[in-house]
Design an enzyme around this catalytic site. Structure first.
Site, PDB file in Angstrom:
ATOM      1  CE1 TYR A 186      -2.618  -3.309   1.032  1.00  7.80           C
ATOM      2  CE2 TYR A 186      -2.592  -2.601   3.325  1.00  7.80           C
ATOM      3  CZ  TYR A 186      -2.929  -3.537   2.367  1.00  7.80           C
ATOM      4  OH  TYR A 186      -3.577  -4.680   2.742  1.00  7.80           O
ATOM      5  CG  ASP A 245      -1.903 -10.411   5.583  1.00  7.93           C
ATOM      6  OD1 ASP A 245      -2.817 -10.974   6.199  1.00  7.93           O
ATOM      7  OD2 ASP A 245      -0.736 -10.345   6.008  1.00  7.93           O
ATOM      8  CD  GLU A 246      -2.003  -6.790   9.338  1.00 12.10           C
ATOM      9  OE1 GLU A 246      -2.876  -6.066   9.869  1.00 12.10           O
ATOM     10  OE2 GLU A 246      -1.611  -7.841   9.844  1.00 12.10           O
ATOM     11  CD  GLU A 247      -8.677  -0.939   8.521  1.00 15.78           C
ATOM     12  OE1 GLU A 247      -9.653  -0.194   8.329  1.00 15.78           O
ATOM     13  OE2 GLU A 247      -8.259  -1.231   9.660  1.00 15.78           O
ATOM     14  CB  THR A 293      -6.729 -11.636   6.325  1.00 17.40           C
ATOM     15  OG1 THR A 293      -5.520 -11.351   5.598  1.00 17.40           O
ATOM     16  CG2 THR A 293      -7.565 -12.619   5.511  1.00 17.40           C
TER      17      THR A 293
END
Length: 249
Positions: A180, A198-200, A223
């Site tokens: 990100y 995987d992670e916000e 997740t």
């Protein structure tokens, strides 16, 4: 009293046979362990929350697995991604099924985070290339890997044999790793069957990833452990009643 050479010979032969049997036994154990470690996907058995998460993919394009640390979120995401990449769905599977090779992304917050979490779960320990193939993607399904440039041990993409295994393969899937940290612009342009966060992620990155799956009717899965409170991404997955309940504490 001394034993004769003739008397000791059978004892030596028996000892040699016993030693050979032990070596054969240990070799078989090593081979079984190697097979198990190189096909983690075959041994994957989800617990109830993981199974519920997978099953929801049969009807929903967007899914969230939100739970505390060390509760199998990333493992569930890795197992599902490995199934889609290889086409190897277990008998108990009732979730989303792709009947062709796929193009998928798996992403984390930073390049290092992506390497240490989804890449590790899917491929194996990042710093030990000899162990690549001990993740959720079976070793015999990994056709090739392309290394990244900026993070040591990070993989840019993996070419995965699709078609159930064996000598005859129907095609190849492509898995790419993203992060990100470089922003939404780096997520534009590609057409995908699925994106795993995987992670916000930030909302703009999530929206861009979802857009990448529109043409294929693909899926997104998220997740993570909730660290950002009632964020815009979390709100996408909560009903009005759930939001009100959370707001009241």
């Amino acid at each position: 009293m001394r034993k004769s050479a003739a008397a000791s010979a059978p004892s030596k032969r028996a000892s040699a046979r016993s030693s050979m049997a032990m070596r054969t036994y240990l070799a078989l154990l090593e081979q079984l362990d190697r097979r198990r470690r190189s096909n983690q996907l075959a041994a994957y058995t989800p617990y109830d929350r993981q199974a519920e998460f997978h099953a929801a993919g049969g009807k929903n394009r967007e899914r969230l697995f939100m739970a505390g640390n060390q509760l199998g979120k990333t493992r569930a995401g890795g197992a599902e991604w490995a199934m889609h990449l290889t086409g190897r769905y277990p008998d108990w599977w009732v979730g989303k099924v792709f009947d062709t090779p796929v193009r998928l992304w798996a992403a984390g917050v930073t390049g290092e985070g992506t390497r240490d979490n989804p890449q590790r779960v899917l491929v194996g320990p990042p710093q030990q290339q000899a162990e690549w193939g001990t993740g959720m993607i079976p070793a015999d399904a990994i056709a090739d890997t392309v290394m990244g440039r900026n993070v040591p041990g990070a993989i840019d993409s993996v070419i995965v044999r699709w078609g159930g295994g064996g000598d005859v393969q129907a095609g190849e899937s492509v898995l790419s790793f993203k992060s990100y940290e470089k922003g939404r612009e780096k997520w534009q342009g590609e057409t995908l069957h699925g994106v795993w966060f995987d992670e916000e992620p930030p909302l703009d990155v999530y929206s861009e990833g979802l857009t990448r799956t529109n043409a294929t009717g693909g899926i997104t899965i998220v997740t993570f452990t909730p660290l950002l409170g009632m964020s815009d991404v979390v709100l996408r997955f909560l009903s009005a009643a759930e939001v009100e309940r959370v707001g009241k504490g």
